[in-house]
Structure formats: C-alpha cells, structure tokens
Design an enzyme around this catalytic site. Structure first.
Site, mmCIF file in Angstrom:
data_model
loop_
_atom_site.group_PDB
_atom_site.id
_atom_site.type_symbol
_atom_site.label_atom_id
_atom_site.label_comp_id
_atom_site.label_asym_id
_atom_site.label_seq_id
_atom_site.Cartn_x
_atom_site.Cartn_y
_atom_site.Cartn_z
ATOM 1 N N GLY A 259 0.800 -1.225 0.000
ATOM 2 C CA GLY A 259 0.000 0.000 0.000
ATOM 3 C C GLY A 259 0.830 1.271 0.000
ATOM 4 N N ASP A 293 2.908 8.826 -0.415
ATOM 5 C CA ASP A 293 3.767 7.650 -0.503
ATOM 6 C C ASP A 293 4.587 7.578 0.777
ATOM 7 O OD1 ASP A 293 5.523 5.600 -1.199
ATOM 8 O OD2 ASP A 293 5.730 6.271 -3.272
ATOM 9 N N ARG A 295 6.579 5.043 1.565
ATOM 10 C CA ARG A 295 7.656 4.058 1.421
ATOM 11 C C ARG A 295 9.037 4.670 1.635
ATOM 12 N NH1 ARG A 295 6.317 1.638 -4.390
ATOM 13 N NH2 ARG A 295 5.963 3.868 -4.721
#
Length: 363
Positions: A259, A293, A295
């Site tokens: 995700g 995002d 990440r």
C-alpha cells in the site's frame, strides 16, 4: 549484564502496547505526553483520561484535516490537535466522510512530541490518529514513578529517532527456486535488525553484477497474489521477470511495504474509500491521514550493497525511486521504462500515478 538491546526493546515493547490499545508516555526534556491509538481505544480508557485533565486532544495529520475542512488554513504545519469533550467525538472523527455537514471545531496547534506519537502509530500500521493529553511531572524520576504505579510504558524521543534510523539488515537464507518461465532463479531473504520485517532479493538468470537490471517492487497482496484489476502491480512484477528471463537476467528487490508503505489493512481501507466515495488513491490515503507515498527505499539500497552492487539499471517509471536510491549511495546508470498495462478498472489509478504521483508515462 544485559542480554538484549535495551533501547530497541523499549521501543518494541511500546509498539506492542500501542497495538493492544494501551497508552504510553513519550517524553523529552521535561515535556511529556500520554497517548493511545484512537482506532482501537476503549471507552473506559477515555474516561481515565478525563480524570487526568479536561484538555483532551486528538492529534491529526494536516493532509487529513485539509480534507475534513476547507475553511482552515493549514499553512506548512504537518499536524494539528482537535480538542474533544466526549468519547463519541472519536467516532465522528474516524467516520467523518460518512456524514454530511460535519463541522470541525477547536483546532489547536500541535506540540513537538505529537509528531512522535503519529510516527509510532504508523510503525504499528494503525491509523495515524492519537488521543493525547499533556502530562506534568517534576522530573523524569517522578514520571517513571507514575508510570510504574499505573503500569504504563514510557519512551524517550531519542529512542524513537534511533529506532527509525537503524536500517541494518542481515541475510537469513538463500535457496534456488523454479519459476514457470525461468528455471534459473535464487531467492535471498533479508531481515531488518529493528522491526524484523523481511525483504527479498529474487535473482533471475545470471545478471551482470557490475551493472545489473534491477526492479524495486513493493509488495502488493491484492495485485501480486490475487491478481487484482484495480492496480498494475501483478503485470509490473511478471513483466519484469519476463524481461529479465529473456535477456541476461536481473534482480527483483521485493520489499515488504504494501500500500505504498501504509500496510495492507490501510490499503484496503483506502480501496473502500475509492470504491464507495469515488476518491483517487492520493485523496484516499490523505483522508486516512497518510502521505501520498510512505515508502522508504533504504532497504533496497542496503540489499544491493550486501550483494556488492553499487551501480544499476533501474526498471521503473517512478523517478522517486531513482532519487531515493541515489541518495542512499546507489548510482543509476540508466532508467528503463516498464510498459504499463491498462484495463477498464485501473485506468484512473494509473492516470493518478502520472498526474499526481510524478510517475513518467512510458513512450
């Protein structure tokens, strides 16, 4: 003699308590907050907060607040406090998107330690909403005594920072693997020192380790395993394998960050918002309180260094990966486009990646 890393252990114990819905104290330089996860909070704990003080807050991220109210100028702030009076207010904040004419009131500026409460919640993959009260103690000794009497874990700000910054990992095992379209494959499993997450290097064929073709692929349970039509992850993964199989080989770094880093459960929540309320993936993430995002590609860079690789050709349409890997010491010799496969269900998702997430559309 100490048989464990005390600092690491304190953070992981705190994370465990947070996941159980228990409160913890975060402190730094005579500043103290007591917080718990709103998502799993029990009403009896809220009532205990009310005994401590009438000034009870929910810490909320700025991108969520921006979606909840168009009338408030968030400026450059990343977090805010909402003062609340009763337990029902928490349900209203969690489910505001289901209501009409929901009014935000009592918006306050956040305190410095609030950021670390949100950071810990993101580590647990719970929603980044923290129930917070400010605590006052004469000194750290008095705080520790209170925590001992009330069975509450305390955590220093610097411990959280150090925990997040430790990106060391080590090799767990390596094994050959037979794939349907490639018989010369090996998988190396790496485990991170601090949160014990596992990441994988999938080595296809016989790549040139001087400048290999590399795909950094974040896990996608719904796409990679269930072959969801809502994204292009399955096709990206298997097209990368096919490209490497049909050439001189390559390496797929499969990172455990579903995700775009918010975790599988939160990704499914975001899917629900997209399906039921017609939001795109960026707005759905923001409405849950997450960034576009979340990440981090430091583990990809560290795995490459473990393999003695410092220069690569990167198979991606995402320039952020290029920037991140180079920031962590990996030289990108060439960016190789990955053809995007559209269908009637993922077209808007892919267009959002190009228009709002900065991905480069293949020519």
């Amino acid at each position: 003699m100490t048989f464990y890393n005390k600092e690491k252990n304190s953070v992981e114990r705190a994370l465990s308590e947070i996941r159980r819905g228990m409160p913890i104290i975060v402190f730094d330089h005579n500043s103290y907050i007591l917080f718990a996860a709103v998502e799993i909070l029990e009403e009896d704990l809220f009532e205990k907060y009310k005994i401590i003080t009438s000034n009870i807050y929910v810490v909320i991220t700025a991108n969520k607040l921006q979606h909840m109210t168009k009338d408030y100028d968030i400026g450059k702030e990343k977090f805010f406090r909402l003062q609340i009076d009763n337990f029902e207010d928490l349900s209203d904040i969690l489910n505001w998107h289901k209501q009409q004419n929901y009014q935000i009131q009592n918006i306050k500026k956040h305190k410095a330690l609030d950021e670390y409460a949100i950071s810990l919640l993101k580590m647990t993959e719970l929603l980044p909403l923290a129930l917070v009260v400010d605590m006052e103690f004469k000194n750290d000794v008095a705080m520790q005594k209170w925590c001992s009497e009330n069975d509450v874990i305390y955590l220093k700000k610097s411990n959280i920072i150090n925990y997040k910054q430790n990106n060391d990992l080590y090799e767990v095992c390596k094994t050959p693997l037979l794939l349907s379209n490639c018989k010369e494959v090996s998988v190396i499993v790496y485990r991170t020192i601090y949160n014990s997450k596992e990441h994988y290097a999938i080595i296809i064929g016989k790549p040139d380790y001087n400048e290999p073709l590399v795909r950094v692929h974040s896990s996608c349970y719904t796409g990679d395993l269930l072959k969801s039509l809502s994204c292009d992850c399955y096709n990206q993964l298997h097209d990368a394998i096919a490209m490497m199989t049909n050439t001189d080989g390559g390496i797929i770094l499969y990172l455990n960050q579903d995700g775009r880093g918010i975790g599988l459960i939160n990704k499914l929540r975001a899917y629900s918002l997209q399906m039921n309320y017609k939001f795109d993936t960026v707005d759905a993430n923001a409405m849950l309180g997450f960034d576009d995002d979340e990440r981090d590609f430091v583990h990809a860079a560290n795995i490459l260094k473990k393999l003695d690789i410092v220069k690569i050709c990167l198979l991606t349409n995402n320039p952020k990966k290029v920037i991140e890997l180079e920031r962590y010491g990996i030289k990108i010799i060439k960016r190789v486009e990955l053809i995007t496969q559209y269908n009637q269900y993922n077209d808007s998702y892919i267009q959002t990646k190009f228009k709002r997430l900065g991905h480069i559309e293949p020519k």
